[in-house]
Design a protein around this motif. Structure first.
Motif, mmCIF file in Angstrom:
data_model
loop_
_atom_site.group_PDB
_atom_site.id
_atom_site.type_symbol
_atom_site.label_atom_id
_atom_site.label_comp_id
_atom_site.label_asym_id
_atom_site.label_seq_id
_atom_site.Cartn_x
_atom_site.Cartn_y
_atom_site.Cartn_z
ATOM 1 N N THR A 11 0.829 -1.201 0.000
ATOM 2 C CA THR A 11 0.000 0.000 0.000
ATOM 3 C C THR A 11 0.866 1.255 0.000
ATOM 4 N N GLY A 12 0.596 2.140 -0.928
ATOM 5 C CA GLY A 12 1.272 3.427 -0.956
ATOM 6 C C GLY A 12 2.632 3.433 -1.625
ATOM 7 N N VAL A 13 3.071 2.278 -2.124
ATOM 8 C CA VAL A 13 4.376 2.198 -2.786
ATOM 9 C C VAL A 13 4.150 1.989 -4.284
ATOM 10 N N PRO A 14 4.644 2.875 -5.138
ATOM 11 C CA PRO A 14 4.459 2.682 -6.580
ATOM 12 C C PRO A 14 5.046 1.343 -7.023
ATOM 13 N N LEU A 15 4.398 0.723 -7.975
ATOM 14 C CA LEU A 15 4.825 -0.608 -8.392
ATOM 15 C C LEU A 15 6.287 -0.641 -8.847
ATOM 16 N N PRO A 16 6.762 0.298 -9.681
ATOM 17 C CA PRO A 16 8.180 0.232 -10.074
ATOM 18 C C PRO A 16 9.137 0.383 -8.903
ATOM 19 N N ALA A 17 8.696 1.018 -7.810
ATOM 20 C CA ALA A 17 9.575 1.234 -6.655
ATOM 21 C C ALA A 17 9.747 -0.021 -5.808
ATOM 22 N N HIS A 18 9.087 -1.120 -6.184
ATOM 23 C CA HIS A 18 9.230 -2.373 -5.449
ATOM 24 C C HIS A 18 10.490 -3.149 -5.844
ATOM 25 N N ARG A 19 11.151 -2.736 -6.889
ATOM 26 C CA ARG A 19 12.188 -3.601 -7.447
ATOM 27 C C ARG A 19 13.273 -3.966 -6.427
ATOM 28 N N GLU A 20 13.834 -2.969 -5.751
ATOM 29 C CA GLU A 20 14.936 -3.248 -4.824
ATOM 30 C C GLU A 20 14.488 -4.210 -3.727
ATOM 31 N N LEU A 21 13.293 -3.977 -3.179
ATOM 32 C CA LEU A 21 12.803 -4.858 -2.128
ATOM 33 C C LEU A 21 12.584 -6.273 -2.639
ATOM 34 N N VAL A 22 11.919 -6.397 -3.776
ATOM 35 C CA VAL A 22 11.631 -7.732 -4.309
ATOM 36 C C VAL A 22 12.925 -8.486 -4.582
ATOM 37 N N GLU A 23 13.926 -7.793 -5.082
ATOM 38 C CA GLU A 23 15.221 -8.445 -5.321
ATOM 39 C C GLU A 23 15.826 -8.991 -4.025
ATOM 40 N N GLN A 24 15.521 -8.332 -2.904
ATOM 41 C CA GLN A 24 16.082 -8.733 -1.611
ATOM 42 C C GLN A 24 15.289 -9.842 -0.923
ATOM 43 N N LEU A 25 14.043 -10.064 -1.331
ATOM 44 C CA LEU A 25 13.170 -10.966 -0.577
ATOM 45 C C LEU A 25 13.763 -12.354 -0.344
ATOM 46 N N PRO A 26 14.347 -13.012 -1.355
ATOM 47 C CA PRO A 26 14.898 -14.345 -1.090
ATOM 48 C C PRO A 26 15.998 -14.330 -0.033
ATOM 49 N N ASP A 27 16.869 -13.339 -0.059
ATOM 50 C CA ASP A 27 17.936 -13.266 0.942
ATOM 51 C C ASP A 27 17.395 -12.973 2.334
ATOM 52 N N LEU A 28 16.232 -12.336 2.409
ATOM 53 C CA LEU A 28 15.602 -12.065 3.698
ATOM 54 C C LEU A 28 14.888 -13.295 4.256
ATOM 55 N N GLY A 29 14.699 -14.303 3.420
ATOM 56 C CA GLY A 29 14.026 -15.516 3.865
ATOM 57 C C GLY A 29 12.631 -15.694 3.326
ATOM 58 N N TYR A 30 12.152 -14.748 2.546
ATOM 59 C CA TYR A 30 10.831 -14.909 1.921
ATOM 60 C C TYR A 30 10.938 -15.917 0.777
ATOM 61 N N THR A 31 9.961 -16.783 0.684
ATOM 62 C CA THR A 31 9.924 -17.765 -0.393
ATOM 63 C C THR A 31 8.894 -17.430 -1.455
ATOM 64 N N ASP A 32 7.893 -16.625 -1.086
ATOM 65 C CA ASP A 32 6.737 -16.402 -1.950
ATOM 66 C C ASP A 32 6.381 -14.920 -2.023
ATOM 67 N N ALA A 33 5.840 -14.510 -3.177
ATOM 68 C CA ALA A 33 5.169 -13.223 -3.320
ATOM 69 C C ALA A 33 3.810 -13.495 -3.962
ATOM 70 N N TRP A 34 2.762 -13.001 -3.328
ATOM 71 C CA TRP A 34 1.394 -13.235 -3.796
ATOM 72 C C TRP A 34 0.717 -11.895 -4.044
#
Length: 316
Positions: A11-34
């Motif tokens: 919420t409140g984050v533009p879709l293109p601005a998700h890139r850095e976070l999404v790239e980090q998700l596996p290293d943070l321990g997240y397995t899934d994005a829904w």
């Protein structure tokens, strides 16, 4: 813990601005994005971007309504994403609600169980690359064949709340998707679907130690969602009918503020995870300990930085 998911976009984050976070998700321990689909981003576009930003994440829709796309278009959208994320995409379908289907998309919300069953059966054939000519009870398809079937075909999961739909998911789908439940509700769901079916749940998480603010936000969401007939019936089945009866009475009388005010703290605390990030992680883990396969965090706005909150809620 085997899986740990997050709902995108935030919420409140533009879709293109998700890139850095999404790239980090596996290293943070997240397995899934829904993803979800109501009146913001569509279900497929955020996952298409994520498929390129984080090639190891499993991606899923939770959910795509069975009424708002034709059967062929639904199959094409799923096959396209499955081609971009081979072996890593899960198509989650469900009925959605009359507000979304009829009020916002000019559809007819009729025979939800049958429409879900028929769409599930059509998708099984279509995503396998078969030519489909079939008169299902709720719609007909004539000579449809995907030009680009994905290999492998994506699994199909079904959104389910009560026993009938849960049994359909267990019998014909690759998993069941649910939401608005407490950790102690998970065994009740497991009794119906059995021990082996993948069970996905979206969990509403408000990472703040301001309990009053979290509960106020939770009450607004609960009165908006749980007054929808299918969710009311779900919580009657789970045993919250008496606790939520004053809310339903006030809502039916048009007293929205009162409907929020009479929701007990205990119900809010059951259904909305809040507290410090550590406390939230422990609460999410309790869903898994009670039999949930895949927790999917839905981050609620607290005024803090949502990107940092996703990092703080990571399992490691």
């Amino acid at each position: 813990m085997s899986r740990w998911g997050i709902t995108i976009p935030l919420t409140g984050v533009p879709l293109p601005a998700h890139r850095e976070l999404v790239e980090q998700l596996p290293d943070l321990g997240y397995t899934d994005a829904w993803s979800a689909e109501t009146a913001g981003a569509d279900a497929f576009s955020p996952l298409l971007l994520a498929s390129q930003w984080a090639p190891s994440l499993r991606l899923g829709t939770a959910i795509v309504p069975v009424y708002t796309r034709g059967p062929g278009l639904l199959a094409m959208s799923a096959a396209t994403l499955a081609e971009c994320a081979p072996g890593r995409f899960v198509l989650g379908i469900g009925t959605s609600s009359p507000v979304i289907v009829e009020g916002w998309n000019a559809g007819e919300f009729t025979e939800p169980f049958a429409r879900s069953r028929d769409t599930l059966r059509f998708l099984r054939s279509a995503l396998a690359g078969e030519k489909v000519t079939e008169s299902y009870p709720t719609f007909s398809v004539n000579r449809f064949r995907l030009e680009r079937p994905a290999d492998p075909a994506p699994p199909v999961m079904l959104a389910a709340l009560r026993p009938g739909m849960l049994r359909l998911a267990a019998r014909e789908a690759d998993g069941a998707i649910t939401n608005w439940l407490a950790p102690t509700d998970v065994p009740r769901i497991r009794e119906v679907v059995g021990p082996d079916l993948e069970l996905v749940a979206r969990i509403f998480v408000c990472p703040t130690e301001d309990a009053e603010a979290a509960r106020n936000l939770g009450r607004m969401l609960i009165s908006s969602y749980l007054t929808v007939p299918v969710y009311r019936a779900f919580h009657d089945w789970l045993g919250r009918g008496e606790a939520l009866a004053p809310m339903h009475e006030a809502w039916a009388a048009g007293e929205r503020k009162k409907a929020n005010a009479v929701i007990p703290d205990e119900v809010v605390d059951d259904l909305v995870v809040h507290g410090s990030p550590q406390r939230c992680r422990e609460r999410i883990q309790s869903y898994v300990d009670n039999g949930l396969t895949t927790p999917v965090i839905a981050l609620l706005p607290t005024g803090g930085d949502p990107l940092e909150q996703v990092r703080a809620l990571a399992p490691r």
